[in-house]
Enzyme design. Structure first.
Site, PDB file in Angstrom:
ATOM      1  N   ARG A  69       3.786   2.806   7.148  1.00 55.76           N
ATOM      2  CA  ARG A  69       2.899   3.268   6.058  1.00 55.76           C
ATOM      3  C   ARG A  69       2.187   4.530   6.522  1.00 55.76           C
ATOM      4  NH1 ARG A  69      -2.546   1.959   3.867  1.00 55.76           N
ATOM      5  NH2 ARG A  69      -2.349   1.876   1.593  1.00 55.76           N
ATOM      6  N   SER A 138       5.128  -3.160  -5.338  1.00 58.55           N
ATOM      7  CA  SER A 138       3.771  -3.722  -5.389  1.00 58.55           C
ATOM      8  C   SER A 138       3.350  -4.033  -6.808  1.00 58.55           C
ATOM      9  CB  SER A 138       2.761  -2.707  -4.842  1.00 58.55           C
ATOM     10  OG  SER A 138       2.759  -2.694  -3.463  1.00 58.55           O
ATOM     11  N   LYS A 167      -6.991  -0.613   2.340  1.00 61.30           N
ATOM     12  CA  LYS A 167      -6.463   0.223   1.254  1.00 61.30           C
ATOM     13  C   LYS A 167      -7.609   0.956   0.567  1.00 61.30           C
ATOM     14  CE  LYS A 167      -3.344   0.094  -2.674  1.00 61.30           C
ATOM     15  NZ  LYS A 167      -2.580  -0.718  -3.619  1.00 61.30           N
TER      16      LYS A 167
END
Ligand code: 3NM
Length: 246
Positions: A69, A138, A167
């Site tokens: 990520r 997602s 996040k």
């Protein structure tokens, strides 16, 4: 230069939803059955550690599905790094995903891409990637999950299950109840994410997830390999107690 058509002939990218492990092909669901921990190697969370070292620690612990990520610019060094990480994960019999970008995942030779709701759509990403590479997607509501069931994706993620500090601008917390509701509408592999810790992870599998996706509780640990092992022990104990899913 190898054309895209030629590249599609590589055997380990030639069949939908399958991952090459040594000489055999397995599905992402089989990888989750072996190790229901989806580790996310977030470059912003441990910039002090080389991703190669983190990946090796995760693989040694038995983790089989790993996502890279990286929310900042994807420079040449990131492409080179991801190509090496993807090769290494493949050798170890796992699956390596890149977040957000199907084109980047393709260029790095990753097993697949993990898409968010704001990224290139699963349909367009699938058209670009062809049938071989894996796509994860997602979702944050029951409606999004219902739609995901109809899309050309290999697994669905649901979250945030619990509050998360990792996040930026997370969607509202969905709780364990939405994990159970989404489980009821799909047989696609289901990954739960957001604020998952070693302590609450067994309850997330009990709610119906096939795997838990974790960033902070893994990466912030002083010994990532040890933390991943403990996670897997906690999760395997739980999954052995329950009936296998049809
Ligand atoms: N996606 P941690 S929550 C990357 O809800 C991500 O889709 C989420 O990090 C979602 O395990 C999240 O540290 C962050 O809470 C997960």
């Amino acid at each position: 230069m190898t054309s895209k058509t030629e590249k599609r002939k590589i055997p380990d990218q030639g069949q939908p939803g399958l991952v090459t492990r040594h000489s055999s092909l397995v599905t992402v669901l089989q990888l989750f059955a072996e190790a229901p921990l989806y580790a996310i190697l977030d470059t912003a969370v441990r910039p002090d550690l080389p991703p190669e070292a983190v990946l090796e620690a995760l693989l040694r612990a038995g983790v089989r599905v790993i996502q890279y990520r990286h929310k900042d610019a994807f420079r040449r060094s990131h492409f080179e790094q991801c190509a090496a990480l993807a090769r290494r994960t493949r050798q170890a019999g796992g699956a390596f995903f890149i977040n957000d970008r199907a084109d980047v995942a393709d260029l790095c030779g990753a097993h697949g891409v993990h898409l968010g709701q704001e990224d290139l759509s699963p349909e367009t990403s699938r058209r670009f990637l062809g049938t071989g590479p894996l796509i994860g997607y997602s979702t944050h509501t029951l409606d999004q999950a219902r739609r995901a069931v109809t899309l050309p994706v290999d697994y669905i993620a649901i979250g945030p299950v619990f509050p998360t500090t990792t996040k930026k601008n997370p969607d509202p917390v969905v709780g364990l109840s939405l994990v159970t509701e989404v489980r009821a509408i799909t047989n696609k592999p289901l990954v739960a994410i957001g604020g998952i810790t070693m302590e609450n992870a067994p309850s997330v599998l009990a709610a119906g997830a096939d795997a838990v996706a974790v960033i902070r509780d893994l990466l912030a640990a002083p010994d990532i390999e040890e933390r991943a092992r403990l996670f897997l022990t906690a999760l395997k104990t739980r999954s052995q107690e329950s009936e296998p899913r049809a």
